[in-house]
Design a protein around this motif. Structure first.
Motif, PDB file in Angstrom:
ATOM      1  N   GLY B  12       0.818  -1.218   0.000  1.00  0.00           N
ATOM      2  CA  GLY B  12       0.000   0.000   0.000  1.00  0.00           C
ATOM      3  C   GLY B  12       0.848   1.263   0.000  1.00  0.00           C
ATOM      4  O   GLY B  12       0.483   2.260   0.621  1.00  0.00           O
ATOM      5  N   ALA B  13       1.990   1.201  -0.703  1.00  0.00           N
ATOM      6  CA  ALA B  13       2.945   2.319  -0.666  1.00  0.00           C
ATOM      7  C   ALA B  13       2.636   3.408  -1.682  1.00  0.00           C
ATOM      8  O   ALA B  13       3.362   4.388  -1.775  1.00  0.00           O
ATOM      9  CB  ALA B  13       4.365   1.789  -0.892  1.00  0.00           C
ATOM     10  N   SER B  14       1.557   3.232  -2.453  1.00  0.00           N
ATOM     11  CA  SER B  14       1.324   4.190  -3.537  1.00  0.00           C
ATOM     12  C   SER B  14       0.583   5.445  -3.083  1.00  0.00           C
ATOM     13  O   SER B  14       0.460   6.399  -3.850  1.00  0.00           O
ATOM     14  CB  SER B  14       0.559   3.522  -4.675  1.00  0.00           C
ATOM     15  OG  SER B  14      -0.599   2.910  -4.182  1.00  0.00           O
ATOM     16  N   SER B  15       0.095   5.456  -1.845  1.00  0.00           N
ATOM     17  CA  SER B  15      -0.585   6.683  -1.389  1.00  0.00           C
ATOM     18  C   SER B  15      -0.679   6.738   0.127  1.00  0.00           C
ATOM     19  O   SER B  15      -0.372   5.758   0.818  1.00  0.00           O
ATOM     20  CB  SER B  15      -2.005   6.748  -1.973  1.00  0.00           C
ATOM     21  OG  SER B  15      -2.761   5.677  -1.460  1.00  0.00           O
ATOM     22  N   GLY B  16      -1.094   7.890   0.615  1.00  0.00           N
ATOM     23  CA  GLY B  16      -1.443   8.101   2.029  1.00  0.00           C
ATOM     24  C   GLY B  16      -0.395   7.635   3.028  1.00  0.00           C
ATOM     25  O   GLY B  16       0.775   8.011   2.951  1.00  0.00           O
ATOM     26  N   ILE B  17      -0.851   6.781   3.949  1.00  0.00           N
ATOM     27  CA  ILE B  17      -0.009   6.350   5.057  1.00  0.00           C
ATOM     28  C   ILE B  17       1.189   5.534   4.559  1.00  0.00           C
ATOM     29  O   ILE B  17       2.322   5.751   4.992  1.00  0.00           O
ATOM     30  CB  ILE B  17      -0.869   5.527   6.052  1.00  0.00           C
ATOM     31  CG1 ILE B  17      -1.916   6.441   6.696  1.00  0.00           C
ATOM     32  CG2 ILE B  17      -0.003   4.862   7.110  1.00  0.00           C
ATOM     33  CD1 ILE B  17      -3.057   5.728   7.375  1.00  0.00           C
ATOM     34  N   GLY B  18       0.938   4.602   3.647  1.00  0.00           N
ATOM     35  CA  GLY B  18       2.025   3.767   3.110  1.00  0.00           C
ATOM     36  C   GLY B  18       3.093   4.602   2.429  1.00  0.00           C
ATOM     37  O   GLY B  18       4.292   4.345   2.561  1.00  0.00           O
ATOM     38  N   ARG B  19       2.652   5.621   1.705  1.00  0.00           N
ATOM     39  CA  ARG B  19       3.614   6.500   1.009  1.00  0.00           C
ATOM     40  C   ARG B  19       4.459   7.274   2.019  1.00  0.00           C
ATOM     41  O   ARG B  19       5.673   7.370   1.886  1.00  0.00           O
ATOM     42  CB  ARG B  19       2.870   7.458   0.078  1.00  0.00           C
ATOM     43  CG  ARG B  19       3.789   8.467  -0.581  1.00  0.00           C
ATOM     44  CD  ARG B  19       3.062   9.340  -1.574  1.00  0.00           C
ATOM     45  NE  ARG B  19       2.900   8.667  -2.861  1.00  0.00           N
ATOM     46  CZ  ARG B  19       2.257   9.203  -3.894  1.00  0.00           C
ATOM     47  NH1 ARG B  19       1.709  10.386  -3.795  1.00  0.00           N
ATOM     48  NH2 ARG B  19       2.157   8.548  -5.033  1.00  0.00           N
ATOM     49  N   GLU B  20       3.815   7.814   3.051  1.00  0.00           N
ATOM     50  CA  GLU B  20       4.539   8.606   4.056  1.00  0.00           C
ATOM     51  C   GLU B  20       5.571   7.742   4.792  1.00  0.00           C
ATOM     52  O   GLU B  20       6.699   8.178   5.034  1.00  0.00           O
ATOM     53  CB  GLU B  20       3.533   9.183   5.068  1.00  0.00           C
ATOM     54  CG  GLU B  20       4.118  10.171   6.047  1.00  0.00           C
ATOM     55  CD  GLU B  20       4.455  11.514   5.410  1.00  0.00           C
ATOM     56  OE1 GLU B  20       3.777  11.890   4.445  1.00  0.00           O
ATOM     57  OE2 GLU B  20       5.412  12.165   5.876  1.00  0.00           O
ATOM     58  N   ILE B  21       5.183   6.517   5.130  1.00  0.00           N
ATOM     59  CA  ILE B  21       6.114   5.605   5.803  1.00  0.00           C
ATOM     60  C   ILE B  21       7.306   5.325   4.872  1.00  0.00           C
ATOM     61  O   ILE B  21       8.462   5.319   5.306  1.00  0.00           O
ATOM     62  CB  ILE B  21       5.396   4.284   6.188  1.00  0.00           C
ATOM     63  CG1 ILE B  21       4.373   4.560   7.301  1.00  0.00           C
ATOM     64  CG2 ILE B  21       6.390   3.221   6.638  1.00  0.00           C
ATOM     65  CD1 ILE B  21       3.441   3.397   7.592  1.00  0.00           C
ATOM     66  N   SER B  22       7.011   5.115   3.588  1.00  0.00           N
ATOM     67  CA  SER B  22       8.074   4.838   2.617  1.00  0.00           C
ATOM     68  C   SER B  22       9.077   5.987   2.568  1.00  0.00           C
ATOM     69  O   SER B  22      10.292   5.768   2.607  1.00  0.00           O
ATOM     70  CB  SER B  22       7.483   4.629   1.220  1.00  0.00           C
ATOM     71  OG  SER B  22       6.520   3.605   1.240  1.00  0.00           O
ATOM     72  N   ILE B  23       8.550   7.210   2.491  1.00  0.00           N
ATOM     73  CA  ILE B  23       9.439   8.374   2.386  1.00  0.00           C
ATOM     74  C   ILE B  23      10.328   8.472   3.628  1.00  0.00           C
ATOM     75  O   ILE B  23      11.531   8.655   3.534  1.00  0.00           O
ATOM     76  CB  ILE B  23       8.611   9.668   2.193  1.00  0.00           C
ATOM     77  CG1 ILE B  23       7.875   9.618   0.851  1.00  0.00           C
ATOM     78  CG2 ILE B  23       9.499  10.894   2.269  1.00  0.00           C
ATOM     79  CD1 ILE B  23       6.796  10.667   0.683  1.00  0.00           C
ATOM     80  N   LYS B  24       9.706   8.278   4.792  1.00  0.00           N
ATOM     81  CA  LYS B  24      10.465   8.394   6.047  1.00  0.00           C
ATOM     82  C   LYS B  24      11.553   7.314   6.145  1.00  0.00           C
ATOM     83  O   LYS B  24      12.691   7.597   6.494  1.00  0.00           O
ATOM     84  CB  LYS B  24       9.508   8.289   7.240  1.00  0.00           C
ATOM     85  CG  LYS B  24      10.185   8.580   8.558  1.00  0.00           C
ATOM     86  CD  LYS B  24       9.209   9.231   9.530  1.00  0.00           C
ATOM     87  CE  LYS B  24       9.918   9.990  10.612  1.00  0.00           C
ATOM     88  NZ  LYS B  24       9.561  11.381  10.703  1.00  0.00           N
ATOM     89  N   LEU B  25      11.187   6.072   5.837  1.00  0.00           N
ATOM     90  CA  LEU B  25      12.143   4.967   5.995  1.00  0.00           C
ATOM     91  C   LEU B  25      13.221   4.982   4.912  1.00  0.00           C
ATOM     92  O   LEU B  25      14.292   4.398   5.090  1.00  0.00           O
ATOM     93  CB  LEU B  25      11.410   3.619   5.959  1.00  0.00           C
ATOM     94  CG  LEU B  25      10.407   3.342   7.084  1.00  0.00           C
ATOM     95  CD1 LEU B  25       9.859   1.936   6.958  1.00  0.00           C
ATOM     96  CD2 LEU B  25      11.043   3.545   8.461  1.00  0.00           C
TER      97      LEU B  25
END
Lengths: 71, 250
Positions: B12-25
């Motif tokens: 679920g990395a393409s938007s919202g929470i998943g995307r934000e976690i991806s950017i941070k990590l």
């Protein structure tokens, strides 16, 4: 229009919907119906409508035209 | 031959929470970015630091070959997966009388079954060489409470949390497994519903600390992946701005 009315009639549990039907007069019309319609539009037709926009619609055709206007 | 690179898989990395976690990590981890829409995954990748991130496009709701695809991705890239974060999820709102096996299967597949299949794949020695160390499931406070129209959604998150506890026991001390139970988070998807004045007013009354930000979730995930949380496993961690303990009538 036929497809949209079919989805709407599934949620409202009635056989068919006429253009002139008043949304709030349906037996199963309640706040959860409103949320169900918004969720259906979002997931199946990729159209986002707000509760306020849906509130503006009086008849089934009003809702259909509102949805079409968002396509 | 060099050692395989270690990766963190985020569904679920393409938007919202998943995307934000991806950017941070992405500042410190190599990522496998999963999502349905390749174009949006590429956008997430562009927002991330580092160049080693791998994209995985797969529909968790209908794809029967999740395990095969993941296995191929791991072996063909010669990588190992240390952390798995399951953010993929859908919300279904419908009257109980409207539930069908199709709607039930779809939400259970995406929110629950896919997480089990992915975890299972990452536990296989032949595929991931016992590299898995950390599993985090994005759950919801609706896992513990009820709401009209949410029976399937509540059930899918409840299943996820029950499995989380059993996995935590079965996989200790090698793998830590936790759930983060979220309240309302401001994402592009939820922003649409927050536009309604009535809903916004209700939320303001219910959430003592207001609506959450995607970064609030990313910070919690970062903590759970770090050694600072080394003694935590099998927990439903509630992150909801105080919503679930608010008993005020207004």
């Amino acid at each position: 229009m036929k497809e949209f009315y079919k989805k709407l009639s599934d949620i409202l549990e009635i056989d068919n919907i006429e253009d002139s039907d008043t949304l709030r007069d349906f037996e199963y019309w309640d706040s959860l119906t409103v949320l169900s319609i918004l969720a259906m539009l979002d997931s199946e037709l990729l159209i986002s409508l707000t509760v306020e926009e849906l509130d503006e619609c009086i008849t089934a055709k009003d809702l259909y035209l509102m949805v079409e206007g968002k396509r | 031959m060099s050692n395989p690179k270690k990766y963190t898989l985020i569904t679920g990395a393409s938007s919202g929470i998943g995307r934000e976690i991806s950017i941070k990590l992405s500042a410190n981890c190599n990522l496998i970015l999963h999502g349905r829409n390749l174009k949006r995954l590429e956008e997430t990748k562009r927002m991330c630091n580092g160049n080693n991130h791998i994209l995985w496009s797969c529909d968790l709701g209908s794809d029967l070959s999740i395990s095969e695809e993941l296995t191929h991705l791991i072996t063909s890239n010669r990588i190992l997966v240390s952390n798995f974060i399951h953010c993929a999820g859908i919300v279904t709102v419908m009257h109980a009388r409207s539930i069908t096996s199709i709607t039930s299967n779809k939400i259970m597949n995406i929110n629950f079954t896919s997480a089990m299949v992915i975890t299972s794949t990452l536990l296989k020695k032949t595929i991931n060489q016992q590299e898995l160390k950390n599993v985090i499931f994005m759950s919801s406070i609706w896992s513990k409470f009820g709401a009209r129209g949410y029976s399937l959604y509540c059930a899918s998150k409840g299943a996820l949390d029950s499995a989380m506890r059993a996995l935590a026991i079965e996989l200790a001390p090698v793998v830590r497994v936790n759930s983060v139970l979220l309240g309302a988070i401001n994402t592009p998807m939820s922003e649409k519903s927050f536009l309604d004045a009535e809903i916004m007013q209700n939320i303001n009354n219910q959430y003592p600390l207001g609506v959450g930000k995607t970064d609030d979730v990313a910070c919690m995930v970062e903590f759970l992946l770090s050694s600072d949380s080394r003694w935590m496993t099998g927990q439903q961690i509630i992150l909801d701005g105080g919503r679930s303990i608010n008993m005020s009538s207004k």
